[in-house]
Enzyme design. Sequence first.
Site, PDB file in Angstrom:
ATOM      1  N   GLY A  17      55.670  70.158   1.086  1.00  0.00           N
ATOM      2  CA  GLY A  17      56.016  71.550   1.384  1.00  0.00           C
ATOM      3  C   GLY A  17      56.750  71.696   2.697  1.00  0.00           C
ATOM      4  O   GLY A  17      56.499  72.629   3.466  1.00  0.00           O
ATOM      5  N   ALA A  18      57.712  70.795   2.960  1.00  0.00           N
ATOM      6  CA  ALA A  18      58.328  70.711   4.282  1.00  0.00           C
ATOM      7  C   ALA A  18      59.686  71.401   4.386  1.00  0.00           C
ATOM      8  O   ALA A  18      60.372  71.250   5.393  1.00  0.00           O
ATOM      9  CB  ALA A  18      58.480  69.242   4.697  1.00  0.00           C
ATOM     10  N   ARG A  20      60.356  74.558   4.710  1.00  0.00           N
ATOM     11  CA  ARG A  20      60.379  75.776   5.542  1.00  0.00           C
ATOM     12  C   ARG A  20      58.988  75.992   6.138  1.00  0.00           C
ATOM     13  O   ARG A  20      58.048  75.261   5.839  1.00  0.00           O
ATOM     14  CB  ARG A  20      60.784  76.996   4.700  1.00  0.00           C
ATOM     15  CG  ARG A  20      59.812  77.293   3.560  1.00  0.00           C
ATOM     16  CD  ARG A  20      60.290  78.446   2.696  1.00  0.00           C
ATOM     17  NE  ARG A  20      61.541  78.132   2.041  1.00  0.00           N
ATOM     18  CZ  ARG A  20      61.638  77.407   0.920  1.00  0.00           C
ATOM     19  NH1 ARG A  20      60.550  76.934   0.345  1.00  0.00           N
ATOM     20  NH2 ARG A  20      62.798  77.161   0.365  1.00  0.00           N
ATOM     21  N   VAL A  69      53.860  68.411  -6.392  1.00  0.00           N
ATOM     22  CA  VAL A  69      52.619  67.723  -6.041  1.00  0.00           C
ATOM     23  C   VAL A  69      51.634  67.685  -7.198  1.00  0.00           C
ATOM     24  O   VAL A  69      50.669  66.915  -7.164  1.00  0.00           O
ATOM     25  CB  VAL A  69      51.947  68.346  -4.797  1.00  0.00           C
ATOM     26  CG1 VAL A  69      52.873  68.254  -3.592  1.00  0.00           C
ATOM     27  CG2 VAL A  69      51.508  69.775  -5.047  1.00  0.00           C
ATOM     28  N   TYR A 161      43.359  81.372  -4.324  1.00  0.00           N
ATOM     29  CA  TYR A 161      43.688  80.782  -3.030  1.00  0.00           C
ATOM     30  C   TYR A 161      42.413  80.413  -2.272  1.00  0.00           C
ATOM     31  O   TYR A 161      42.278  79.296  -1.749  1.00  0.00           O
ATOM     32  CB  TYR A 161      44.523  81.771  -2.229  1.00  0.00           C
ATOM     33  CG  TYR A 161      45.016  81.258  -0.891  1.00  0.00           C
ATOM     34  CD1 TYR A 161      46.196  80.535  -0.801  1.00  0.00           C
ATOM     35  CD2 TYR A 161      44.304  81.499   0.280  1.00  0.00           C
ATOM     36  CE1 TYR A 161      46.659  80.069   0.410  1.00  0.00           C
ATOM     37  CE2 TYR A 161      44.755  81.039   1.499  1.00  0.00           C
ATOM     38  CZ  TYR A 161      45.936  80.322   1.567  1.00  0.00           C
ATOM     39  OH  TYR A 161      46.388  79.865   2.778  1.00  0.00           O
ATOM     40  N   ILE A 194      49.220  83.514  10.130  1.00  0.00           N
ATOM     41  CA  ILE A 194      50.367  82.870  10.769  1.00  0.00           C
ATOM     42  C   ILE A 194      51.641  83.586  10.349  1.00  0.00           C
ATOM     43  O   ILE A 194      51.786  84.010   9.200  1.00  0.00           O
ATOM     44  CB  ILE A 194      50.439  81.374  10.380  1.00  0.00           C
ATOM     45  CG1 ILE A 194      49.112  80.680  10.694  1.00  0.00           C
ATOM     46  CG2 ILE A 194      51.592  80.684  11.109  1.00  0.00           C
ATOM     47  CD1 ILE A 194      48.683  80.725  12.144  1.00  0.00           C
TER      48      ILE A 194
END
Length: 253
Positions: A17-18, A20, A69, A161, A194
């Site tokens: 998941g790199a 963004r 994944v 989640y 975040i």
Amino acid sequence: MSPRSTELTGRVAFITGAARGMGAAHAEALAARGADLIITDLDLAELNSVAKGLRETYGRRVSTLRLDVTAPDAGAQVAALARDEFGRLDIAVHNAGIMHDWKGLDETPAERIQPYLDVNVLGPYSITRSLRPLLAAGDQPRVIFISSQWGQVPDGHSYGYMIAKAAQLGMMKALSKELLVDKILVNAVAPGAIHTRMVPDEVYEEELAAVPLGRLGEADEIAATVAFLASDSAAFISGQTIAVNGGALVPGV
């Protein structure tokens, strides 16, 4: 821009998941400290853009891979790339995730939970199984999960989640016990609210009000914790969850 050092020079890190957000921040933090990288995502165009920036800014070797994944051969794909292009793997960062749906119990049938389990638990579990031999041969090998404060204290919505993140933390603890025989340290980071696309505009104010520090966190603050767990300074830490949430879970605050 992340602070530069050489503490991870010679090590190779894999990040999911790199393309963004937090994943891209983790990649930058590790590259800035000397690591070479295998970065993966479903969005190959954005991923290649991240890789180009890291090569130009930090001079690191960066390989990209379009990776689902949840695919049965995801771990085998990463292991083959690590062996063929780097001959090693030292750090695995399980960052890939999917958006909250902000729905309650009545709106969440059981089948809606499965995709969250696939991405946050079953996929990383299978990938870790495939990478174990490479990691065991690495230099101070680490596995780091990006969980959530909602995996620690659920908030009464987004059940897929929250259930998946809680299960992920349980899996992390189990892996930390077994993989110590290979000297692989396994830990998790549990971000609070975040400032990324995971916080939609309609709930921004609600999320902000829940943070005693009075602001949302930034992706590079989570990445700094990941870099710490990957470093020599964390060589005696395993099976732990580090909460980075602006005091959101402090009792009585």
